[in-house]
Structure formats: structure tokens, C-alpha cells
Design a protein around this motif. Structure first.
Motif, PDB file in Angstrom:
ATOM      1  N   HIS A 139     -79.530  42.628 -20.650  1.00  0.00           N
ATOM      2  CA  HIS A 139     -79.207  41.319 -20.085  1.00  0.00           C
ATOM      3  C   HIS A 139     -77.772  40.937 -20.452  1.00  0.00           C
ATOM      4  O   HIS A 139     -77.331  41.159 -21.584  1.00  0.00           O
ATOM      5  CB  HIS A 139     -80.173  40.257 -20.595  1.00  0.00           C
ATOM      6  CG  HIS A 139     -80.140  38.998 -19.791  1.00  0.00           C
ATOM      7  ND1 HIS A 139     -79.162  38.034 -19.967  1.00  0.00           N
ATOM      8  CD2 HIS A 139     -80.935  38.549 -18.779  1.00  0.00           C
ATOM      9  CE1 HIS A 139     -79.378  37.039 -19.123  1.00  0.00           C
ATOM     10  NE2 HIS A 139     -80.443  37.321 -18.392  1.00  0.00           N
ATOM     11  N   PRO A 163     -83.927  35.262 -16.455  1.00  0.00           N
ATOM     12  CA  PRO A 163     -83.484  34.342 -17.511  1.00  0.00           C
ATOM     13  C   PRO A 163     -83.102  35.115 -18.773  1.00  0.00           C
ATOM     14  O   PRO A 163     -83.599  36.223 -19.012  1.00  0.00           O
ATOM     15  CB  PRO A 163     -84.715  33.462 -17.754  1.00  0.00           C
ATOM     16  CG  PRO A 163     -85.875  34.294 -17.289  1.00  0.00           C
ATOM     17  CD  PRO A 163     -85.367  35.117 -16.151  1.00  0.00           C
ATOM     18  N   ALA A 164     -82.216  34.559 -19.550  1.00  0.00           N
ATOM     19  CA  ALA A 164     -81.811  35.205 -20.793  1.00  0.00           C
ATOM     20  C   ALA A 164     -83.005  35.280 -21.746  1.00  0.00           C
ATOM     21  O   ALA A 164     -83.833  34.363 -21.783  1.00  0.00           O
ATOM     22  CB  ALA A 164     -80.677  34.433 -21.452  1.00  0.00           C
ATOM     23  N   ALA A 210     -85.268  34.780 -24.958  1.00  0.00           N
ATOM     24  CA  ALA A 210     -85.321  33.563 -25.777  1.00  0.00           C
ATOM     25  C   ALA A 210     -84.407  33.649 -26.992  1.00  0.00           C
ATOM     26  O   ALA A 210     -83.785  32.653 -27.382  1.00  0.00           O
ATOM     27  CB  ALA A 210     -86.763  33.302 -26.212  1.00  0.00           C
ATOM     28  N   CYS A 261     -81.554  34.877 -27.392  1.00  0.00           N
ATOM     29  CA  CYS A 261     -80.122  34.649 -27.147  1.00  0.00           C
ATOM     30  C   CYS A 261     -79.899  33.669 -26.005  1.00  0.00           C
ATOM     31  O   CYS A 261     -78.796  33.604 -25.459  1.00  0.00           O
ATOM     32  CB  CYS A 261     -79.407  35.970 -26.872  1.00  0.00           C
ATOM     33  SG  CYS A 261     -79.939  36.843 -25.373  1.00  0.00           S
ATOM     34  N   SER A 262     -80.932  32.908 -25.657  1.00  0.00           N
ATOM     35  CA  SER A 262     -80.809  31.963 -24.533  1.00  0.00           C
ATOM     36  C   SER A 262     -79.805  30.859 -24.832  1.00  0.00           C
ATOM     37  O   SER A 262     -79.304  30.202 -23.919  1.00  0.00           O
ATOM     38  CB  SER A 262     -82.176  31.354 -24.218  1.00  0.00           C
ATOM     39  OG  SER A 262     -82.695  30.681 -25.356  1.00  0.00           O
ATOM     40  N   TRP A 263     -79.498  30.657 -26.111  1.00  0.00           N
ATOM     41  CA  TRP A 263     -78.544  29.621 -26.506  1.00  0.00           C
ATOM     42  C   TRP A 263     -77.094  30.070 -26.343  1.00  0.00           C
ATOM     43  O   TRP A 263     -76.163  29.254 -26.409  1.00  0.00           O
ATOM     44  CB  TRP A 263     -78.769  29.232 -27.960  1.00  0.00           C
ATOM     45  CG  TRP A 263     -78.897  30.427 -28.873  1.00  0.00           C
ATOM     46  CD1 TRP A 263     -80.053  31.033 -29.268  1.00  0.00           C
ATOM     47  CD2 TRP A 263     -77.838  31.179 -29.455  1.00  0.00           C
ATOM     48  NE1 TRP A 263     -79.781  32.123 -30.068  1.00  0.00           N
ATOM     49  CE2 TRP A 263     -78.423  32.231 -30.197  1.00  0.00           C
ATOM     50  CE3 TRP A 263     -76.449  31.080 -29.433  1.00  0.00           C
ATOM     51  CZ2 TRP A 263     -77.674  33.174 -30.911  1.00  0.00           C
ATOM     52  CZ3 TRP A 263     -75.693  32.011 -30.132  1.00  0.00           C
ATOM     53  CH2 TRP A 263     -76.307  33.035 -30.865  1.00  0.00           C
TER      54      TRP A 263
END
Length: 467
Positions: free
Chosen positions: A306, A348-349, A351, A353-355
Motif C-alpha cells: 500500500h 484504504p490504508a 489501520a 499506518c492510516s494516520w
């Protein structure tokens, strides 16, 4: 890699030497006794095999028992020809080394032995890594931190070892679908709360991971359910590792990251595994081993998928390269991080590294440039990153403010440095972030040179009051 497979193929150069020393015992009999954890623990104390045997006999005598253990028997244990009896010999060995018997029962041979800095080999069963991590959290025995060499071996083995099929379980009872949904939902909420409610969530995270571990080891499940359980175990272990890292409990943090890596690998979650390796690299950077951090990231980056994961790992690579004063490679890594972050993705990224955002890219790029001596541009980027951070990123903001305060000190601007460090300390106190407080404390020696300056004097007094 399946149980019974040989250890992964030899690794060239230094990694080959480390691999021989640290994973040679993973499949039973070995040629060199010093590869076994028992030999390692014995040699640390300067005991020949006969001396260990004598101490085992003495331990038996204190219990009113008799033991016929001799040096030849110890040799067989250390070369894998025999395993000490769990109910007779292992309790005596534990007494000799001063280990709580709970570790013997909980971890199994040879993983309960003291001063064990060898990461476990990858295989279909990730439960031992979880059990070891949970035991380290209970502080029932003294764990030492993994060496950078052993982590380099671990990173290489992760990179070259393909995940195997899930081991077929023969235990009774099947994982309940509703229970699995609840475990995932609750786990995700605990992970979300872990940063700013550390004290409130610490025991809950450990208890939740224990429940997940028991579900993995004591239940039947489909491959899909198994993947979900191992992914959850990896994410929980990763969250606990960060809490321990923030508390400067580096050995147990390493154990939880190690458990997270094993479970991500078992779950075929390559991006998550790469992210966990980058966490270990971040810890090494914090412990002033930038070269080892950069080496580990070399294994992790090519296996991310990703764009958000790629961006974060390139950014951490840039940080390590900046510390090593490798400016050209650092800038190349920063460019790669920016390019990846701007790459669109339909998925979606993850979780973990979603930030990852342009705020992180800007502030950490500024820190890199500060290390490379380009402090004017560094301040501009750190200002930009701090301004872009959302209100929910208080710990990150505290870290970035301390980076900036350190840079102001290098510029000879103590008043601005003290004001910036005070902002960081305020945030750290509000969310109870001990690592952030430590970062401000680390500025004390340089701040003390300007103690006659009012803002600096106030900050130093406040730090003394904290104790």
C-alpha cells in the motif's frame, strides 16, 4: 515454513555468522553447543556443564529429591539429543537460574531460559511468541533486549520465508463467529484508545491479547477465521509494544513487536509485517543504532504494497540515513516517501499506518534536514507539519515540538527553544506520555547553559519538580 522444515538457507557474510549463532538450535540437534539457549545461559555464568549438573543435583537435594544429572546429560540437552523432563528436571534448572516456575509451564522448553535474546524461528505456530511476550509483560523473569544482530537476522528471515498453511488443529471446540466479531471490534477500540489512555487500557490490552492467544491455541477455526485471529493478535501486540516503548521498557517492547511480526507473518499480512519491522527499526534509531535501523528497513520496504505503508517506511529510512549523515540517500528516501504518499489507492490504508499524512511527512522531513545541518528549511517544514496535525495526534505533536526545540537550541535560540519545549511538556503531561517527557528531559544539559534566561530557568525548575 512448516514445522519440521529445515532452518532457512544460510545468509551471506555477517548475517550468516549471526544466523548460525542464533537460529541453529531451532530444529533440534545442533553441532555447536553454544547455539542452544541453555549453553548461552550457562556460559554467561561461567559454568562448565559439570558445574551446572552439580547445581541441579544440589537443587534436588534441597527439595529432598535425588538427581542423577551429569555433564553428559547437560550436553545432550544442549545439542538437542534429549529434552529435560518438564516435571522433574526443568523445575530444578529453573531454580538454579532463579526463574519463576510459571515461566516454565507457560513458555515451554527452551523458551523460558534466562537472557534469551534469540528471536523465534518463523513457522505455522505463532503462539510461543505471544506467550513469551505476555510473560515479559508480567515481569516474571528478566528479559534482555534483542541485539541489533539478532533483529537483522529476524528481518532477513521474514523477507525470505513464505508464510505456510495454517496448522490443522486437533483441539475440541470451534471459534464462535459472534465471539470473533466481538474480539475484533473490541480490539480495534482498545488500540484506538491506547495512546491517550495508556493507564486505562494497559491491562485491558493484555487481557484481550491473552484471550485471543487462548482462542488461537485452544480452538478449531477455518483458515479465514485463523487469519483474522492472527491479524488481531499482531495488531494488539503492536499496540502493547508501543506502550512499553513509551515507558522505556525496551526489552518487553521488543518481545511484543516480535510476537506481532510472527502473527502478521502467519496471517499472510505482508504490509503489517513490514510495518512492525519498521517499528523495531524506529526503536533501534531511538537506541542510537541508526545503521541497524537502516539495514532492517532495507528488508521491509521492498515488500510493502500500500502507498501509505511505503511512504511511512521510506520516511523512517530517511530518518536513519540523516542520523548517519548520508544526505544523498536521505533525500532520495524523502522523495520516495512523498511520491508514495501522493499515489492514489482504491484500497484504504492499513489501520497501523492510516494516520500517515503530509503533516508527518513535513515534520519528519524537517527533522532530517535539521540533522543534515539545513536548519532554516528544517524549521519551515516542522512548522508546517505541526500546524497540519489534527487534534487527536497529541503525542505526535509533542514529539515534533521537542524536535523543533532541539533544533532551536542548535541555532543558539534558548528562549524559543524553552517555549517550544514547554508546549511539548504540557501536551505530554495531559496525555501521560512518559517518552515525550523523557525527550524534553534530554534537553536539560544544553538548556542548563542558558539557565540565566527566564524561560529556560522556569522550564528547568518545572523539570526538577517533576522529579
Amino acid at each position: 515454513m512448516h514445522r519440521g522444515d529445515p532452518c532457512p538457507r544460510p545468509i551471506p557474510g555477517l548475517l550468516e555468522q549471526l544466523s548460525r549463532a542464533r537460529i541453529g538450535w531451532c530444529n533440534g540437534r545442533v553441532d555447536d553447543e553454544t547455539r542452544h539457549p541453555l549453553a548461552h545461559a550457562r556460559n554467561e555464568r561461567g559454568w562448565p556443564q559439570e558445574e551446572l549438573a552439580r547445581r541441579i543435583r544440589q537443587a534436588a537435594k534441597r527439595r529432598g529429591l535425588r538427581s542423577g544429572t551429569r555433564g553428559s546429560r547437560v550436553s545432550k540437552w544442549e545439542t538437542g539429543w534429549a529434552t529435560p523432563d518438564k516435571d522433574e528436571s526443568q523445575p530444578l534448572i529453573a531454580e538454579v537460574f532463579g526463574i519463576d516456575y510459571a515461566a516454565v509451564a507457560h513458555l515451554g522448553w527452551p523458551y523460558w531460559l534466562p537472557s534469551q535474546d534469540r528471536p523465534l524461528p518463523f513457522g505455522p505456530n505463532a503462539v510461543p511468541s505471544l506467550q513469551e511476550a505476555l510473560m515479559s509483560s508480567l515481569d516474571r523473569r528478566s528479559f534482555i533486549a534483542y541485539t541489533s544482530g539478532s533483529l537483522a537476522v529476524l528481518a532477513h528471515q521474514w523477507a525470505v520465508t513464505e508464510p505456510g498453511r495454517f496448522a490443522r488443529s486437533t483441539v475440541p471446540g470451534e471459534v464462535d463467529a459472534e465471539m470473533l466479531d466481538w474480539l475484533e471490534e473490541t480490539g480495534a477500540e482498545l488500540i484506538r484508545l491506547a495512546t491517550e489512555r495508556r493507564h486505562r487500557t494497559r491491562h485491558l490490552l493484555n487481557a484481550h491479547l491473552t484471550t485471543v492467544t487462548e482462542s488461537i491455541s485452544e480452538s478449531r477455526y477455518t483458515p479465514t477465521a485463523g487469519q483474522r485471529l492472527h491479524t488481531l493478535a499482531a495488531s494488539l501486540s503492536q499496540a502493547i509494544a508501543w506502550q512499553h516503548f513509551d515507558e522505556r521498557r525496551h526489552a518487553s517492547a521488543g518481545r511484543f513487536w516480535h510476537a506481532a511480526l510472527h502473527n502478521a507473518h502467519t496471517a499472510h499480512q505482508r504490509d503489517l509485517g513490514a510495518g512492525i519491522l519498521s517499528d523495531l527499526a524506529y526503536q533501534l534509531l531511538w537506541l542510537k543504532d541508526a545503521r541497524a535501523a537502516a539495514d532492517i528497513l532495507e528488508h521491509a520496504i521492498p515488500r510493502t504494497q500500500h502507498p501509505a505503508a511505503q511512504s511511512l517506511l521510506h520516511l523512517r529510512q530517511a530518518r536513519a540515513l540523516a542520523v548517519l549523515d548520508e544526505g544523498g540517500l536521505c533525500r532520495r528516501a524523502l522523495t520516495a516517501a512523498e511520491k508514495a504518499l501522493d499515489t492514489p489507492s482504491y484500497d484504504p490504508a492499513p489501520a497501523w499506518c492510516s494516520w500517515m499524512s503530509h503533516a508527518d511527512l513535513a515534520a519528519d522531513s524537517g527533522r532530517c534536514l535539521a540533522d543534515l545541518g539545513q536548519r532554516h528549511q528544517a524549521h519551515l517544514l516542522m512548522d508546517e507539519g505541526i500546524a497540519l496535525l489534527t487534534a487527536t495526534r497529541s503525542k505526535t505533536k509533542s514529539v515534533f515540538l521537542t524536535y523543533q526545540a532541539e533544533t532551536y537550541l542548535r541555532d543558539g535560540e534558548p528562549e524559543i527553544a524553552a517555549a517550544t519545549a514547554t508546549r511539548s511538556l504540557d501536551l505530554a503531561g495531559r496525555i501521560d506520555a512518559p517518552r515525550c517527557v523523557t525527550m524534553v528531559r534530554d534537553l536539560e544539559p544544553e538548556l542548563s547553559q542558558y539557565r540565566q534566561t527566564a524561560p529556560v530557568a522556569e522550564l528547568l525548575e518545572r523539570l526538577r519538580a517533576i522529579g
